[in-house]
Design a protein around this motif. Structure first.
Motif: not given
Ligand SMILES: Nc1ncnc2c1ncn2[C@@H]1O[C@H](COP(=O)(O)OP(=O)(O)O)[C@@H](O)[C@H]1O
Ligand SMILES: [Mg+2]
Length: 368
Positions: A159-161, A164-170, A172-181, A252-256
């Motif tokens: 969940l923490q990881q 973190k990825v959500l923040s990076l997507i927010n 623009g430092e990485c794209n959504r596919s990074a969430l998959e794993p 909204s996860d990405i926004i928050r």
């Protein structure tokens, strides 16, 4: 499980003291601020490997001391003797020994010395925020199932990881596919956690009314509802549906920058005759429910671990009417070895209890 002997060194205001206990009921009495709760705190320490009052060992270490050392001699239901020792120093941290062997992981102790604790702060479990009820389920399930604890720890890390990825997507430092794993792992562990909690809430649902009625001598029925934002309206759970719900909130996860779907948002609702206790319960009803819930907890532990849990009751009797007190006292010895702290010794002397042990505490020591 019984504790015969407890030795405390530099624990809170108790500098050095050994206690001997009765197998049934022990009444620990004394004025406020003498060390009564600290004794219960130390016994419960063996059960969950930490304090119930703080997460920082330093806080229970006696002021200006280098280390604390607490040990207990226990007898299991099968008569096996077990000894446990917890040593903490500022320099070395916490070391736990079971039968003189140092444990590699603290979690090895979970479930070995089952205990339940009842204190008024626990009312948060009934009226406080959902975190309290998730913690209740987690501690209980971890004690009977080490795998649950593992899943929980992995879930929390994932969940923490993911957050973190959500923040990076927010940003623009990485794209959504990074969430998959992370999503895959989140669902894998999350589903195990929810499954276990659903079974536990069914158990509570089947037992709670009986205990509530026994203590209150009413016919009120108490029911338990498990709330999850992953299960469907019927309480069913499957992987696809979990993924679907996770995707639904991803924007909204990405926004928050926070994951909103999953067992970290679970809750339990208690209803008396179909009305939410949290919203409508009186203080006395809340307390009765709390005690009933703790009795469910002790039965659950006993059933699953085949071991009687210790019952620790911290100063709860002052608040209950004599009628409910007597109902409780009559029932307690059948559950397990019980420790009751109180400032009011005479309440118990007149209650008709059979051979309780009395221990008077004064400034961190037993008064002979
Ligand atoms: N780390 C500590 N070192 C020394 N004394 C402490 C520490 N933590 C708490 N105390 C003191 O220990 C005393 C006993 O606390 P407690 O066990 O809660 O008392 P009781 O339950 O008998 O009212 C209190 O006076 C408290 O201030
Ligand atoms: Mg106290």
């Amino acid at each position: 499980m019984f504790i015969d002997e407890l030795s405390l060194f530099n624990f809170r205001n108790i500098s050095k003291q050994t206690f001997h206990f009765e197998n049934k009921i022990n009444i620990i009495f004394g004025k406020n601020g003498q060390g009564k709760t600290s004794i219960l705190e130390s016994i419960f320490f063996f059960s969950i490997t930490k304090s119930f009052r703080t997460n920082a060992e330093k806080t229970v270490l006696q002021h200006e001391k280098e280390y604390f050392d607490i040990s207990g001699k226990f007898k299991a239901n099968n008569s096996n003797m077990l000894n446990v020792r917890i040593y903490f120093s500022q320099a070395e941290g916490k070391n736990i020994f079971l039968n003189n062997n140092k444990l590699k992981k603290y979690s090895e102790l979970i479930g070995v010395f089952p205990a339940i604790l009842l204190s008024l702060e626990d009312l948060e479990l009934i009226i406080g925020d959902p975190r309290n009820r998730r913690r209740f389920m987690d501690i209980l399930l971890s004690q009977v199932n080490p795998l649950y604890l593992q899943h929980l720890q992995k879930y929390k890390k994932t969940l923490q990881q993911r957050n973190k990825v959500l923040s990076l997507i927010n940003t623009g430092e990485c794209n959504r596919s990074a969430l998959e794993p992370w999503d895959d792992r989140l669902v894998t562990y999350g589903i195990e956690i929810i499954k276990a909690r659903v079974i536990l809430s069914d158990y509570l649902n089947s037992k709670l009314s009986g205990f509530y009625q026994m203590i209150s001598k009413t016919n009120d029925t108490i029911s338990v509802r498990f709330k999850s934002n992953v299960t469907d309206a019927k309480g069913n759970l499957n992987k696809n549906q979990y993924f679907e719900k996770l995707f639904k909130t991803v924007d909204s996860d990405i926004i928050r920058q926070r994951t909103q779907t999953g067992p970290h948002r679970d809750d339990l609702e208690f209803l008396k005759n179909e009305f939410l206790i949290k919203a409508y319960g009186s203080q006395g009803e809340n307390k009765t429910l709390l005690i009933a819930l703790k009795f469910c907890e002790s039965h659950y532990l006993k059933e699953k671990l085949k071991e009687d849990p210790l019952i620790l009751m911290d100063d709860i009797f002052g608040e209950l009417d004599i009628y409910r007190i007597n109902n409780l006292l009559n029932y307690l010895p059948s559950i397990g070895q019980t420790f009751i702290t109180t400032t009011l010794k005479n309440k118990f002397e007149n209650s008709g209890l059979k051979n309780p042990g009395y221990i008077q505490i004064d400034r961190g020591a037993v008064l002979q």
